[in-house]
Design an enzyme around this catalytic site. Structure first.
Site, PDB file in Angstrom:
ATOM      1  N   ASP A  99      63.994  10.516 -21.758  1.00  0.00           N
ATOM      2  CA  ASP A  99      64.539   9.342 -21.082  1.00  0.00           C
ATOM      3  C   ASP A  99      64.267   8.047 -21.841  1.00  0.00           C
ATOM      4  O   ASP A  99      64.345   6.974 -21.264  1.00  0.00           O
ATOM      5  CB  ASP A  99      63.958   9.246 -19.669  1.00  0.00           C
ATOM      6  CG  ASP A  99      64.380  10.431 -18.817  1.00  0.00           C
ATOM      7  OD1 ASP A  99      65.376  11.081 -19.168  1.00  0.00           O
ATOM      8  OD2 ASP A  99      63.702  10.698 -17.815  1.00  0.00           O
ATOM      9  N   GLU A 100      63.996   8.134 -23.135  1.00  0.00           N
ATOM     10  CA  GLU A 100      63.509   6.940 -23.819  1.00  0.00           C
ATOM     11  C   GLU A 100      64.346   6.503 -25.015  1.00  0.00           C
ATOM     12  O   GLU A 100      63.961   5.601 -25.722  1.00  0.00           O
ATOM     13  CB  GLU A 100      62.063   7.175 -24.287  1.00  0.00           C
ATOM     14  CG  GLU A 100      61.064   7.296 -23.143  1.00  0.00           C
ATOM     15  CD  GLU A 100      60.793   5.971 -22.459  1.00  0.00           C
ATOM     16  OE1 GLU A 100      61.179   4.927 -22.996  1.00  0.00           O
ATOM     17  OE2 GLU A 100      60.200   5.983 -21.376  1.00  0.00           O
TER      18      GLU A 100
END
Lengths: 277, 277, 277, 277
Positions: C221-222
């Site tokens: 998610d980064e």
């Protein structure tokens, strides 16, 4: 099983109390309740969701006894609505509905897709649904529409969806399906009424384009508005790019408007909607 | 010190190379660079920001030597623009500008506020700025406007801002300040041109209302659009509530449009804008 | 035939002039041009679209001669990108891509859809495209991923699209397809990282939900964010209703982000994107 | 004169009927009515607007007789709320409230502005309102807060507005004014909790920034959310430019949230709000 009760009538003191009294004394469980009085008409609108078993006729009679004489009362089981979709050549609006339908997200049963062109036959077939081509060529508007109406009537639909159907309907058609026809218009009404709205938008140099889902009355672009959505644009975008972006907003706007309609959340009052969402 | 170079001319091969060559050979440091060719006019637009010292006349001459004969070249120091604001009775648009001005956020110097009514005198005075009341009563449009123009001309402003100035300007006025007058229109143009747009929006039952900031040309509501913004509305809101919500979107739309204009990011081409943001 | 030239390198005076000089002296017609210098890295990014025939190798050599040693130069024909889509069970994101693909709106060729579950086989088949089921059951993460990578590599795709693929990728996978994997995340990152974001959003009582399309790096998610979009929600909506609304915004956000990626409009710089739209 | 009746209690069959019965038998005219049952708590919320004269005590007693024992009943005259505003150094949020207050658009009376710095004294004075500087320097948090609370208590406000007050409140303060303190947070919560949210947003490379208006409970950034709004951003914007754009969205979000609060449209239930708008 749940039911939705839709009431509209001239306003009077105590209406909510009386309506909820009928429900309470029939031991019904109210899940949600909305009321609104339209200032300019003095008309009262109420939507109530009931959970559990219900004798619809008995409730109907009970409500008739306490409501003003001009009241409309509709009690609907919360079942899927039955719909027929009309198309011309564009795929995006009908495609959005076909996919949602396939996965049970539309709250409607698509009975048939009818096109005045044959180009979407294969596409509709991919979803296992019937497609009927009723060409308008070499026919008067009345002749063509009579054929279309005959085909629609075979299915007794609750609603007719104009998913980029590029034909103007006659007053007769609209009257037969009063407040039962939903159209998606390719602009932010009342801007850019008429043909080639994206070309118009490009030439006017607007910075936002939009789409409008509305019920159809006599005048194609003039019925009660259900939903409008917009997206930003700028000077770098060609009319073709605007149109492509417009298709995205059109299909989502139509699908979201239909969700409201199929869930019995939309009242029509004159040329406006009252929406309990 | 930074400078902005704004060029527009008919398109030709190698323009970017030639323009950046003039800058490179003058040892200038380009901070940012935007180009656009408008398809329907074949016109080239370029905006370049320069950091450091610069001999504007020398650059102007250098560019003239390599650009087509129809080129417009503007070189501006990135200083605050000088503006005069015209108002009638409403406070919200001018109030937004007064607050930003006070805290150095407007990139402009407000030289004066002129009203055809006197109601905002006190409000403008709170911000320590001069207010001039030039009543239109008992005067012809030309007489009134001549007085207003005379007062404006005393200040030699870069731009005139119509912050809810409810008077139509004459072609003469507009010509004198061609592409230098910015208006905030209380609707999502081209919807609801004319008076009482929120009443119109209410009666049409729209689900979104908006505001449009635009340059003024001959026709008050028809000039090149700089920015449009919208907010959702619904059936529960009265025309008065729509108007109040509209004021919020109007003032922010105007302030944001002016930010683009005052930072020399907006070209006008015919009835459209080209914006390098 | 058009080409896009993508350059990134450390900034230096005269870069635009030199690059456009190579193009001008090769008699190329520049359709559009964007430059940006990222302040915190001092890195220069440039995207140029060329119309007409072009000797890519010759231009590549010409640019290498005038650019700093750390420059990356990519010259791509503006052809459809070749992609493989990974899915789990959800249909909406892949469905949006399948429909756009069928009608030539995706600017990509879908080579295959691979699922770790078999549920979408029929749906993908409706669009006449190959579906491969590679179950993760009774396999280690490495074993499963090796099989998936082997299948992907058969197609030599330009990009891998995670259309609601609910498996975490290993660093090895991500390294093999560095900045070539695009994911759609079901929240407005960095809010609600991790599982059940709509349940989290419901419990936090947020008033807006969103979706984020991003490149995948080591941490699911980064990665660098390409596009984010939001829709309003309120207290009446259940986590299920929020999830359904979320699916709409997810699919449109992914499709719009891919449009930028497939049109070579997105640079990655560290954990950020630079987008020339 | 209008009144608003706010009821929350555990849900039971017939509540709407019974409540509206009390109103009907007292011959009151219901202008609008909203009900909601929160699924996870089984709690019933009702908001009713009454037009005309009303004996509040009599209605209160009548309602107590028919509602569950855990019911909270609040009957408020629709008068302007009395508020105190706390600030630090930033002007934009308090400025928006001061302007709306001056023109009667806030539905509140600003009794005082208190700052832990003195910088906004002059600005508040321009609007003819009292400003109190209570410095936190050389004081413990408790000492400072005791002074602030003492000053606030002099005014017996209905609500305390934190208009960019950059101090964390103690649990004691929050308890004294439970659900009576509204804060504007400079991010789209729960993203970017804590200091320097625009710097965080810049470094994360987000494409949208936002603001959150919320009630304050023990944890500064964790209370029930009233309203959230967002605006798009991109790679060209510096943290400073993001912050400036953020100020616009913050001030409008706060003002709109307060409109809901001051019109008695917001219930708090645990860490969430229920809003009847």
């Amino acid at each position: 099983m749940t039911h939705t009760i839709l009431i509209d009538c001239s306003d009077a003191k105590g209406l909510v109390h009386k309506v909820t009294g009928v429900l309470y004394h029939n031991d019904l469980n109210v899940v949600s309740n909305h009321e609104f009085v339209q200032p300019e008409t003095g008309r009262f609108f109420m939507r109530t969701e009931i959970d559990g078993n219900m004798d619809a006729e008995r409730i109907h009679n009970g409500l008739s006894g306490i409501l003003p004489a001009d009241a409309n009362v509709r009690i609907s089981e919360n079942r899927k609505k039955r719909i027929v979709i009309l198309v011309t050549k564009e795929h995006h609006a009908v495609g959005e509905l076909l996919i949602r339908h396939q996965f049970g997200e539309l709250n409607a049963e698509i009975l048939a897709v009818i096109g005045n062109h044959d180009v979407l036959r294969g596409f509709v077939g991919q979803f296992g649904l019937p497609f009927f081509h009723i060409s308008h060529e070499k026919k008067t508007r009345d002749e063509h529409e009579t054929e279309v109406l005959a085909k629609i009537n075979e299915f007794s639909p609750d609603y007719i969806i104009l998913a980029k159907y590029m034909r103007v309907l006659t007053p007769k058609f609209v009257e037969d399906y009063n407040n039962k026809i939903v159209n998606i218009h390719h602009s932010f009404l009342p801007a850019f009424i008429g043909a080639n709205p994206y070309r118009q938008a490009y030439e006017r140099g607007v910075k936002i384009i939009g789409a409008t889902a509305h019920f159809v009355n006599d005048n194609l672009d003039e019925g009660p508005i259900i939903m409008q959505q917009v997206i930003p644009t700028n000077h770098t975008q060609s009319p073709q790019e605007m149109a492509q972006m417009g298709r995205d907003v059109e299909k989502i706007t139509l699908a979201n408007a239909l969700k409201l309609v199929f869930n019995d959340r939309v009242f029509v009052s004159g040329n406006k909607t009252i929406i309990f969402d």
